[in-house]
Design a protein around this motif. Structure first.
Motif, PDB file in Angstrom:
ATOM      1  N   VAL A  38     -30.346  30.712 -54.848  1.00  0.00           N
ATOM      2  CA  VAL A  38     -29.212  31.322 -54.146  1.00  0.00           C
ATOM      3  C   VAL A  38     -29.594  31.339 -52.659  1.00  0.00           C
ATOM      4  N   LYS A  39     -28.904  30.516 -51.880  1.00  0.00           N
ATOM      5  CA  LYS A  39     -29.307  30.331 -50.478  1.00  0.00           C
ATOM      6  C   LYS A  39     -28.688  31.384 -49.560  1.00  0.00           C
ATOM      7  N   CYS A  40     -29.416  31.667 -48.492  1.00  0.00           N
ATOM      8  CA  CYS A  40     -28.933  32.617 -47.489  1.00  0.00           C
ATOM      9  C   CYS A  40     -28.568  31.849 -46.227  1.00  0.00           C
ATOM     10  N   GLY A  41     -27.293  31.864 -45.885  1.00  0.00           N
ATOM     11  CA  GLY A  41     -26.846  31.187 -44.663  1.00  0.00           C
ATOM     12  C   GLY A  41     -26.426  32.211 -43.626  1.00  0.00           C
ATOM     13  N   CYS A  42     -25.125  32.432 -43.534  1.00  0.00           N
ATOM     14  CA  CYS A  42     -24.578  33.301 -42.482  1.00  0.00           C
ATOM     15  C   CYS A  42     -24.756  34.784 -42.790  1.00  0.00           C
ATOM     16  N   GLU A  43     -24.755  35.116 -44.037  1.00  0.00           N
ATOM     17  CA  GLU A  43     -24.816  36.495 -44.541  1.00  0.00           C
ATOM     18  C   GLU A  43     -23.649  37.375 -44.093  1.00  0.00           C
ATOM     19  N   VAL A  44     -22.564  36.744 -43.709  1.00  0.00           N
ATOM     20  CA  VAL A  44     -21.351  37.507 -43.363  1.00  0.00           C
ATOM     21  C   VAL A  44     -20.109  36.949 -44.075  1.00  0.00           C
ATOM     22  N   GLY A  45     -20.324  36.269 -45.185  1.00  0.00           N
ATOM     23  CA  GLY A  45     -19.183  35.819 -45.979  1.00  0.00           C
ATOM     24  C   GLY A  45     -18.472  34.575 -45.479  1.00  0.00           C
ATOM     25  N   GLU A  46     -19.106  33.821 -44.569  1.00  0.00           N
ATOM     26  CA  GLU A  46     -18.427  32.661 -43.989  1.00  0.00           C
ATOM     27  C   GLU A  46     -18.806  31.324 -44.606  1.00  0.00           C
ATOM     28  N   CYS A  47     -20.056  31.148 -45.018  1.00  0.00           N
ATOM     29  CA  CYS A  47     -20.522  29.785 -45.338  1.00  0.00           C
ATOM     30  C   CYS A  47     -20.481  29.444 -46.828  1.00  0.00           C
ATOM     31  N   GLY A  48     -20.582  30.427 -47.703  1.00  0.00           N
ATOM     32  CA  GLY A  48     -20.469  30.176 -49.144  1.00  0.00           C
ATOM     33  C   GLY A  48     -21.728  29.677 -49.834  1.00  0.00           C
ATOM     34  N   THR A  49     -22.812  29.493 -49.099  1.00  0.00           N
ATOM     35  CA  THR A  49     -24.000  28.933 -49.754  1.00  0.00           C
ATOM     36  C   THR A  49     -24.641  29.925 -50.723  1.00  0.00           C
ATOM     37  N   CYS A  50     -24.266  31.192 -50.616  1.00  0.00           N
ATOM     38  CA  CYS A  50     -24.819  32.239 -51.487  1.00  0.00           C
ATOM     39  C   CYS A  50     -23.955  32.471 -52.727  1.00  0.00           C
ATOM     40  N   THR A  51     -23.019  31.579 -52.997  1.00  0.00           N
ATOM     41  CA  THR A  51     -22.052  31.803 -54.092  1.00  0.00           C
ATOM     42  C   THR A  51     -22.729  31.847 -55.465  1.00  0.00           C
ATOM     43  N   VAL A  52     -22.370  32.850 -56.240  1.00  0.00           N
ATOM     44  CA  VAL A  52     -22.829  32.993 -57.630  1.00  0.00           C
ATOM     45  C   VAL A  52     -21.601  33.354 -58.473  1.00  0.00           C
ATOM     46  N   LEU A  53     -21.765  33.293 -59.793  1.00  0.00           N
ATOM     47  CA  LEU A  53     -20.711  33.824 -60.661  1.00  0.00           C
ATOM     48  C   LEU A  53     -21.042  35.273 -60.979  1.00  0.00           C
ATOM     49  N   LEU A  54     -20.109  36.152 -60.728  1.00  0.00           N
ATOM     50  CA  LEU A  54     -20.240  37.575 -61.069  1.00  0.00           C
ATOM     51  C   LEU A  54     -19.175  37.853 -62.123  1.00  0.00           C
ATOM     52  N   ASP A  55     -19.635  38.156 -63.337  1.00  0.00           N
ATOM     53  CA  ASP A  55     -18.712  38.327 -64.469  1.00  0.00           C
ATOM     54  C   ASP A  55     -17.745  37.144 -64.562  1.00  0.00           C
ATOM     55  N   GLY A  56     -18.318  35.954 -64.355  1.00  0.00           N
ATOM     56  CA  GLY A  56     -17.548  34.733 -64.557  1.00  0.00           C
ATOM     57  C   GLY A  56     -16.726  34.264 -63.376  1.00  0.00           C
ATOM     58  N   GLN A  57     -16.750  35.018 -62.285  1.00  0.00           N
ATOM     59  CA  GLN A  57     -15.939  34.642 -61.120  1.00  0.00           C
ATOM     60  C   GLN A  57     -16.825  34.329 -59.932  1.00  0.00           C
ATOM     61  N   ALA A  58     -16.503  33.265 -59.199  1.00  0.00           N
ATOM     62  CA  ALA A  58     -17.303  32.905 -58.030  1.00  0.00           C
ATOM     63  C   ALA A  58     -17.140  33.968 -56.941  1.00  0.00           C
ATOM     64  N   VAL A  59     -18.270  34.472 -56.443  1.00  0.00           N
ATOM     65  CA  VAL A  59     -18.248  35.428 -55.331  1.00  0.00           C
ATOM     66  C   VAL A  59     -19.346  35.042 -54.347  1.00  0.00           C
ATOM     67  N   LYS A  60     -19.151  35.412 -53.109  1.00  0.00           N
ATOM     68  CA  LYS A  60     -20.195  35.220 -52.103  1.00  0.00           C
ATOM     69  C   LYS A  60     -21.112  36.437 -52.206  1.00  0.00           C
ATOM     70  N   SER A  61     -22.340  36.194 -52.654  1.00  0.00           N
ATOM     71  CA  SER A  61     -23.196  37.331 -53.009  1.00  0.00           C
ATOM     72  C   SER A  61     -23.592  38.178 -51.805  1.00  0.00           C
TER      73      SER A  61
END
Ligand code: FES
Ligand code: FES
Length: 161
Positions: A38-61
């Motif tokens: 799980v990569k750390c890019g912008c850390e402000v919800g802009e880049c999406g590289t931290c995306t995971v599935l949370l209860d089956g739904q893609a979220v920016k962690s």
């Protein structure tokens, strides 16, 4: 000093307890516990590289409070690739289509693609672009990323997956 709390999660199919800081985001909690895919890019919800599935739904962690995930289920790119045929096929398609340059956006892209395809996403380039619109590729390799997702969508449509 920020308060530490224990949270129980199911990560990549395994029940775990993580000690997290009360103010910590899910991205930091995962990386502090060796989920380095799980990569750390912008850390402000802009880049999406931290995306995971949370209860089956893609979220920016980076936009989710770790403490709020107590009792919930997380899947990362690596866990999905090892456990699901769909994500493994998406990962292969990224390689086949030359969709990986530096690779920094790739885990988030693969999770976003998994979310799209498991929800019935079609081989439709416009819809695929929309599905990954929250994920930035700083190498600007979007055409090949769309090609890879299109290829898997086509396989699904033709009953090959
Ligand atoms: S690190 Fe989460 S969106 Fe960029
Ligand atoms: S491959 Fe480098 S950021 Fe997308």
């Amino acid at each position: 000093m920020s308060e530490k709390i224990n949270i129980k999660l199911k990560i990549n199919g395994v029940f775990v307890t993580l000690e997290v800081l009360a103010h910590q985001n899910l991205l930091r909690a995962l990386r502090d516990n060796y989920y380095w895919d799980v990569k750390c890019g912008c850390e402000v919800g802009e880049c999406g590289t931290c995306t995971v599935l949370l209860d089956g739904q893609a979220v920016k962690s980076c936009t989710v409070l770790a403490a709020a995930c107590d009792g919930h289920e997380i899947w990362t790119d690596k866990g999905l690739g090892l456990s699901t045929k769909l994500t493994a096929r998406i990962q292969d398609a990224f390689v086949e289509c030359g969709s990986v340059q530096c690779g920094f956006c790739t885990p988030g892209m693969v999770v976003a693609a998994t979310d799209y395809l498991k929800n019935g996403g079609k081989p439709d380039r416009t819809a695929i672009r929309e599905a990954i619109s929250g994920n930035l590729c700083r190498c600007t390799g979007y055409v090949k990323i769309v090609d890879a997702i299109y290829k898997v969508a086509k396989d699904i449509e033709e009953g090959l997956l």
